[in-house]
Design an enzyme around this catalytic site. Structure first.
Site, PDB file in Angstrom:
ATOM      1  N   ARG A  48       0.883  -1.349   0.246  1.00 60.04           N
ATOM      2  CA  ARG A  48       0.116   0.035   0.033  1.00 60.04           C
ATOM      3  C   ARG A  48       0.849   1.330  -0.037  1.00 60.04           C
ATOM      4  O   ARG A  48       0.635   2.313  -0.635  1.00 60.04           O
ATOM      5  CB  ARG A  48      -0.869  -0.093   1.191  1.00 60.04           C
ATOM      6  CG  ARG A  48      -1.685   1.217   1.473  1.00 60.04           C
ATOM      7  CD  ARG A  48      -2.714   1.315   2.215  1.00 60.04           C
ATOM      8  NE  ARG A  48      -2.754   0.595   3.602  1.00 60.04           N
ATOM      9  CZ  ARG A  48      -2.092   1.095   4.650  1.00 60.04           C
ATOM     10  NH1 ARG A  48      -1.645   2.422   4.512  1.00 60.04           N
ATOM     11  NH2 ARG A  48      -1.964   0.625   5.927  1.00 60.04           N
ATOM     12  N   TYR A 100     -14.462  17.138 -17.560  1.00 53.86           N
ATOM     13  CA  TYR A 100     -14.965  15.723 -17.546  1.00 53.86           C
ATOM     14  C   TYR A 100     -16.188  15.759 -16.488  1.00 53.86           C
ATOM     15  O   TYR A 100     -15.921  16.240 -15.294  1.00 53.86           O
ATOM     16  CB  TYR A 100     -13.925  14.531 -16.877  1.00 53.86           C
ATOM     17  CG  TYR A 100     -14.339  13.435 -16.803  1.00 53.86           C
ATOM     18  CD1 TYR A 100     -15.251  12.467 -17.659  1.00 53.86           C
ATOM     19  CD2 TYR A 100     -14.246  12.873 -15.453  1.00 53.86           C
ATOM     20  CE1 TYR A 100     -16.022  11.289 -17.076  1.00 53.86           C
ATOM     21  CE2 TYR A 100     -14.595  11.387 -15.445  1.00 53.86           C
ATOM     22  CZ  TYR A 100     -15.424  10.766 -16.048  1.00 53.86           C
ATOM     23  OH  TYR A 100     -15.871   9.487 -15.626  1.00 53.86           O
ATOM     24  N   ASP A 172      -5.324  18.972 -15.766  1.00 55.24           N
ATOM     25  CA  ASP A 172      -5.590  17.250 -16.299  1.00 55.24           C
ATOM     26  C   ASP A 172      -5.146  17.152 -17.707  1.00 55.24           C
ATOM     27  O   ASP A 172      -5.799  17.873 -18.784  1.00 55.24           O
ATOM     28  CB  ASP A 172      -6.975  17.082 -16.127  1.00 55.24           C
ATOM     29  CG  ASP A 172      -7.481  15.523 -16.279  1.00 55.24           C
ATOM     30  OD1 ASP A 172      -6.689  14.926 -17.318  1.00 55.24           O
ATOM     31  OD2 ASP A 172      -8.564  15.215 -15.938  1.00 55.24           O
ATOM     32  N   LYS A 197      -6.627   5.728 -19.772  1.00 53.68           N
ATOM     33  CA  LYS A 197      -6.595   6.270 -21.335  1.00 53.68           C
ATOM     34  C   LYS A 197      -5.598   6.261 -22.243  1.00 53.68           C
ATOM     35  O   LYS A 197      -4.934   5.233 -22.500  1.00 53.68           O
ATOM     36  CB  LYS A 197      -7.174   7.507 -21.231  1.00 53.68           C
ATOM     37  CG  LYS A 197      -8.359   8.098 -20.092  1.00 53.68           C
ATOM     38  CD  LYS A 197      -9.509   7.314 -20.589  1.00 53.68           C
ATOM     39  CE  LYS A 197     -10.664   7.180 -19.775  1.00 53.68           C
ATOM     40  NZ  LYS A 197     -11.203   8.077 -18.246  1.00 53.68           N
TER      41      LYS A 197
END
Ligand SMILES: Cc1ncc(COP(=O)(O)O)c(C=O)c1O
Length: 381
Positions: A48, A100, A172, A197
């Site tokens: 983690r 978005y 972004d 993406k």
């Protein structure tokens, strides 16, 4: 080292494994053993917190974005959420009105509840951004080109405004990827990616990145990611690293096909408008060319009515009606009913996002096949 070589090998990472494995192994382990108390030479404790596969991915993306450090997290949304943990109740963040839909939803449903004041402005208008600055402004958050309107924001201009206000500029960069745009070189402090993406590039994994211009912010984000458990799993790190190896060739080909499709769309009487920053008539064409190395593979177009748009979606045979972007398969989305379904319809209308609009992520199929597919889908529309 060239961008292409960095994509294949990462920074100084030719076969560092004892086995001389060509690919980065998937360290599928929760924990790492210690030789003795106080001696942990390899620097890994618990996945983690850190993991060798993730470390290699983070170092590669750091090199591609020209960052100081990068954090690889479980999705693009996890990356945006982690960045927002840098802010406290009462802080203001100025953001693009056209984002978005998932990001807008996060801002409205989670960040506002957490006491962050979001000020949505048209960030293509630098004067509007300047006017929105308040003493409590801690960041400016933009997408360029934006989703789905392909609006282009002046990243250098926003960086100057953020700097003067003592705030961070967060960009972004999902739509262009580091192959086509490097916001840190333009003055941004943080770069967000939905790694899902173009970076991973195969429509087969979900990942996200926060790339940081300086180590101090990166270290604060490491604590946030460690505490919230948002880090990317070793297998998804492997898939994203594998995808990055072919980023330059994919982007080049997808962009070339997107240009061919955009030009073809502008000649179709049934298409009312085409939004692609590679077309000289796009209002953001010159600005995009001044800050990016290409227009990318995302475009939107207006079919004149929602009925016509739905007709096209229904009749596509190669391009697929689906919500993501950046992979080899061309995907077509209906923003109003999919990516932006959670955004207030009045807000969408004010941004010009209508039911007549379709967004296309151009993939790696043959350009002629995609154009023929669109042609037959538009017949009788
Ligand atoms: C521009 C942009 N940013 C962020 C995200 C969120 O990424 P993810 O789906 O990986 O959480 C998306 C998703 O479509 C996006 O298009």
């Amino acid at each position: 080292m060239t961008f292409d070589t960095l994509c294949v090998h990462g920074q100084d990472h030719k076969y560092p494994e004892a086995s001389r494995s060509i690919t980065v192994p998937i360290y599928q382990t929760a924990a790492f053993s210690h030789l003795e108390l106080g001696h942990n030479e390899h620097g890994f404790d618990y996945t983690r917190i850190s993991n060798p596969t993730r470390q290699r991915l983070e170092e590669t993306v750091t090199a591609l974005e020209g960052a100081a450090q990068t954090l690889a997290v479980s999705s693009g949304m996890a990356a945006i959420s982690a960045a927002f943990e840098l802010f406290a109740p009462g802080d203001q963040v100025i953001c693009s009105a056209d984002l978005y839909g998932g990001t807008t939803l996060l801002f409205r449903q989670v960040e506002e509840k957490n006491g962050i004041h979001l000020r949505f402005v048209d960030t293509t208008d630098l004067e509007a951004v300047r006017q929105a600055v308040e003493p409590n402004t801690k960041a400016i958050y933009v997408e360029s080109p934006s989703n789905p309107m392909m609006n282009v924001t002046d990243i250098r201009g926003c960086a100057a405004i953020a700097k003067a206000a003592g705030a961070l500029l967060i960009v972004d960069n999902t739509f262009l990827s580091p192959y086509l745009q490097n916001p840190i070189a333009l003055g941004a402090d943080l770069v967000i990616h939905s790694g899902t993406k173009f970076l991973a590039g195969h429509n087969d994994t979900i990942s996200g990145f926060v790339c940081c211009k300086d180590d101090e912010v990166a270290e604060r984000l490491r604590v946030i990611v460690k505490c919230t458990g948002a880090a990317l799993s070793p297998f998804d790190c492997f898939l994203t690293l594998r995808g990055i190896k072919t980023l330059p060739v994919r982007m080049e080909r997808q962009q070339q096909t997107a240009m061919a499709i955009a030009k073809w769309l502008t000649q179709q009487p049934k298409v009312k408008k085409v939004y692609y920053t590679g077309l000289p008539e796009h209002p953001g064409y010159a600005l995009n060319a001044s800050q990016a190395r290409g227009a990318g593979a995302m475009l939107s177009f207006d079919m004149g009515s929602q009925e016509q748009a739905i007709h096209v979606l229904k009749h596509l045979k190669i391009a697929t009606f689906a919500e993501s972007l950046g992979g080899p398969e061309t995907l077509v989305t209906h923003p109003v009913m999919q990516t932006h379904r959670d955004v207030d319809p009045k807000e969408l209308a004010s941004l010009g996002i209508t039911g007549a609009m379709l967004r296309m992520s151009v993939g790696l199929e043959g350009a002629e096949d995609l154009i023929e597919d669109l042609r037959q889908a538009m017949e009788d529309a």
